[in-house]
Design an enzyme around this catalytic site. Structure first.
Site, short mmCIF file in Angstrom:
data_model
loop_
_atom_site.label_atom_id
_atom_site.label_comp_id
_atom_site.label_asym_id
_atom_site.label_seq_id
_atom_site.Cartn_x
_atom_site.Cartn_y
_atom_site.Cartn_z
N ASP A 12 7.73 -7.76 -2.24
CA ASP A 12 6.26 -7.74 -2.23
C ASP A 12 5.60 -7.40 -0.87
O ASP A 12 6.33 -7.88 0.11
CB ASP A 12 5.72 -8.57 -2.99
CG ASP A 12 4.13 -8.58 -3.33
OD1 ASP A 12 3.62 -7.46 -3.56
OD2 ASP A 12 3.39 -9.67 -3.12
N ASP A 14 1.54 -7.78 0.00
CA ASP A 14 0.54 -8.95 0.26
C ASP A 14 0.62 -10.17 -0.49
O ASP A 14 1.01 -10.39 -1.48
CB ASP A 14 -0.88 -8.37 -0.47
CG ASP A 14 -1.40 -7.12 0.24
OD1 ASP A 14 -2.24 -7.04 1.00
OD2 ASP A 14 -0.78 -6.10 -0.15
N ASP A 176 5.45 -13.30 -4.27
CA ASP A 176 4.34 -14.42 -4.60
C ASP A 176 4.03 -14.34 -5.84
O ASP A 176 3.31 -15.47 -6.18
CB ASP A 176 3.42 -14.29 -3.52
CG ASP A 176 2.59 -13.24 -3.55
OD1 ASP A 176 2.83 -12.07 -3.73
OD2 ASP A 176 1.21 -13.53 -3.73
#
Length: 223
Positions: A12, A14, A176
């Site tokens: 991922d 961001d 995240d």
């Protein structure tokens, strides 16, 4: 725990590789100010990030993580244009990699193929990676608008595997938020959840990643 026999690492962006919260907050508040609406703190906006630009704009217009289903469509379209126009010109003013990200990626690239699957619109991804000196590290980059489906749908992860010639068993998703872990779970891929980032204040362990780490450099011990 070790993740054995892995060849493809999918990240991922961001909240996993980069902290873009301040630049996103500035773009959201500029949009709200332009529309004559109340602005919000970075911390509040931080909790709205992770499902792409359109959802972020809708949350900002709603003033809540729960989107107001009665939002006027033309208002949303106008707000999205204002947001994107500003953000496109201010992608990397305050955005920085998280600690140990670049050094760890450079070591991993010596052994593994690296890719990015993000829900951020694709046109914004390369300029940010270029600005941070990271683009050359990745064999493939997918944005939230690159395919008909985005995370938490498994389609982007399967597309990366197919395109780069790896099977799911030799691949890992690192992210995240629940979108990353749910996408991996949906196609039977191992996943690594990081405890920092933008997971809406929710414990990443709730969604059962294969492994949880607190610092990006811990990947070197897992693989």
């Amino acid at each position: 725990m070790k993740l054995e026999n892995k060849k493809l690492l999918i990240f991922d962006l961001d909240g996993t590789l980069i902290n873009s919260a301040l630049d996103l907050a500035l773009a959201v508040n500029t949009m709200l100010e332009t529309l004559g609406r109340d602005t919000f703190s970075e911390d509040i906006i931080h909790g709205w990030v992770g499902n792409g630009a359109l959802t972020l704009v809708k949350r900002a217009l709603s003033g809540s993580r729960e989107v107001d289903e009665d939002l006027d469509e033309s208002t949303v379209e106008n707000a999205l244009k204002i947001f994107l126009d500003y953000y496109e010109k201010n992608l990397c003013n305050a955005t920085v990699p998280y600690p140990h990200v670049i050094s760890t990626l450079k070591i991993l690239k010596e052994t593994y193929t690296l890719a990015i699957v993000t829900n951020k619109p694709f046109p914004f991804v390369s300029p940010i990676l270029n600005g941070l000196g990271m683009e050359s590290l990745f064999a493939l980059i997918l944005g939230g608008d690159s395919l008909p489906q985005k995370k938490p749908h498994p389609m982007p992860l399967l597309h990366v595997c197919d395109t780069l010639g790896f099977d799911v068993a030799s691949s890992v998703m690192i992210g995240d938020s629940k979108n990353d872990i749910l996408a991996a779970n949906a196609c039977g891929m191992d996943s690594v959840g990081v405890t920092y980032g933008y997971n809406y204040g929710e414990d990443i362990g709730v969604h059962k990643p294969t492994v949880i780490i607190d610092d990006f450099s811990e990947l070197l011990e897992l693989l």
